[in-house]
Design a protein around this motif. Structure first.
Motif, short mmCIF file in Angstrom:
data_model
loop_
_atom_site.label_atom_id
_atom_site.label_comp_id
_atom_site.label_asym_id
_atom_site.label_seq_id
_atom_site.Cartn_x
_atom_site.Cartn_y
_atom_site.Cartn_z
N GLN A 7 13.85 8.09 1.64
CA GLN A 7 12.55 8.08 2.30
C GLN A 7 12.65 8.57 3.74
N LYS A 8 13.72 8.20 4.43
CA LYS A 8 13.92 8.69 5.80
C LYS A 8 14.08 10.20 5.81
N MET A 9 14.84 10.73 4.86
CA MET A 9 15.03 12.18 4.76
C MET A 9 13.69 12.88 4.51
N LEU A 10 12.92 12.35 3.58
CA LEU A 10 11.62 12.93 3.25
C LEU A 10 10.69 12.89 4.46
N LYS A 11 10.69 11.77 5.17
CA LYS A 11 9.85 11.64 6.37
C LYS A 11 10.27 12.67 7.42
N GLY A 12 11.58 12.84 7.57
CA GLY A 12 12.07 13.85 8.52
C GLY A 12 11.63 15.25 8.14
N LEU A 13 11.71 15.58 6.87
CA LEU A 13 11.27 16.90 6.41
C LEU A 13 9.77 17.09 6.62
N LEU A 14 9.00 16.05 6.37
CA LEU A 14 7.56 16.15 6.59
C LEU A 14 7.25 16.31 8.07
N ASP A 15 8.01 15.64 8.93
CA ASP A 15 7.82 15.79 10.38
C ASP A 15 8.11 17.23 10.81
N VAL A 16 9.18 17.81 10.28
CA VAL A 16 9.53 19.20 10.60
C VAL A 16 8.42 20.14 10.13
N TYR B 215 0.85 -1.19 0.00
CA TYR B 215 0.00 0.00 0.00
C TYR B 215 0.89 1.25 0.00
N GLY B 216 1.85 1.27 0.90
CA GLY B 216 2.76 2.41 0.98
C GLY B 216 3.58 2.59 -0.28
N GLN B 217 4.11 1.51 -0.84
CA GLN B 217 4.92 1.59 -2.05
C GLN B 217 4.10 2.11 -3.23
N ALA C 56 0.81 15.90 -2.96
CA ALA C 56 1.92 14.95 -2.95
C ALA C 56 2.49 14.80 -1.54
N ALA C 57 2.63 15.92 -0.83
CA ALA C 57 3.18 15.87 0.53
C ALA C 57 2.32 14.98 1.43
N THR C 58 1.01 15.13 1.31
CA THR C 58 0.10 14.31 2.11
C THR C 58 0.20 12.84 1.71
N THR C 59 0.25 12.58 0.41
CA THR C 59 0.35 11.20 -0.07
C THR C 59 1.65 10.57 0.37
N TYR C 60 2.76 11.34 0.25
CA TYR C 60 4.06 10.83 0.72
C TYR C 60 4.00 10.48 2.20
N GLU C 61 3.38 11.36 2.98
CA GLU C 61 3.31 11.14 4.42
C GLU C 61 2.58 9.84 4.77
N ILE C 62 1.44 9.63 4.13
CA ILE C 62 0.67 8.40 4.37
C ILE C 62 1.48 7.18 3.90
N ALA C 63 2.11 7.32 2.73
CA ALA C 63 2.91 6.21 2.18
C ALA C 63 4.04 5.84 3.14
N LEU C 64 4.78 6.83 3.59
CA LEU C 64 5.94 6.56 4.44
C LEU C 64 5.55 6.00 5.80
N ASP C 65 4.34 6.32 6.26
CA ASP C 65 3.86 5.76 7.52
C ASP C 65 3.54 4.26 7.40
#
Length: 186
Positions: A161-170, A123-125, A143-152
């Motif tokens: 993906q870790k970098m992107l997740k960190g940026l979204l968390d910030v 699902y995430g992929q 896209a930001a919202t979709t990336y966030e759900i995907a990475l979760d």
């Protein structure tokens, strides 16, 4: 005489090395071997692999034809997981062909099926593929919202993906909010 599985493994290695013609030959041999072994599902898997070869070579119409035939086999077997995998791969064919609208439709269908089946990783992929399309289409907030759900939903994130997740968390800490949390205990 090699088994279908041995031929498949050899074909995958060649595919990963981008030796597409040689991979296709082995996938055809594997398909015949699986047919002889009475493994209809694995024969259909080889059709998908042949479709992936055709996609890599730019033979989009044949790739789509092969994948739709394999999809019908999995649908007939009521194997929703493998059918959804084919649907996602078919989305990749349409995306490579430049048909973004059809690709998005297929990725959404695949993602919905994976979610219904509880397959969080796939699902995430699949959502990552959708988010990439959204970025290219200029729909950055979507896209930001979709990336966030995907990475979760992906367990083992790669470095990007870790970098992107960190940026979204910030972003979420600064802006407050983000994607609603999902209770995964049920």
């Amino acid at each position: 005489m090699s088994t279908g599985a041995e031929l498949q493994d050899q074909g995958v290695k060649l595919f990963m090395q981008r030796d597409y013609e040689a991979a296709a030959d082995l996938f055809k041999q594997a398909q015949a071997a699986y047919e002889a072994e009475g493994k209809k599902d694995m024969s259909a898997e080889m059709q998908v692999n042949l479709g992936l070869v055709d996609r890599a070579l730019g033979n989009y119409d044949n790739a789509a034809k092969l994948m739709m035939e394999a999809r019908a086999v999995f649908a007939g077997m009521q194997d929703r997981s493998r059918e959804a995998q084919v649907i996602g791969n078919l989305g990749g064919v349409y995306l490579a062909q430049g048909n973004t609208e059809q690709a998005v439709t297929l990725y959404r269908e695949a993602a919905d099926t994976f979610r219904e089946l509880g397959d969080e990783e796939r699902y995430g992929q699949t959502l990552l593929a959708l988010a990439d399309i959204q970025v290219r289409s200029g729909k950055l907030m979507q896209a930001a919202t979709t990336y966030e759900i995907a990475l979760d939903n992906i367990k083992n994130l790669n470095f990007r993906q870790k970098m992107l997740k960190g940026l979204l968390d910030v972003k979420n800490r600064i802006a407050g909010g983000g994607a609603p949390t999902v209770d995964k205990s049920s």
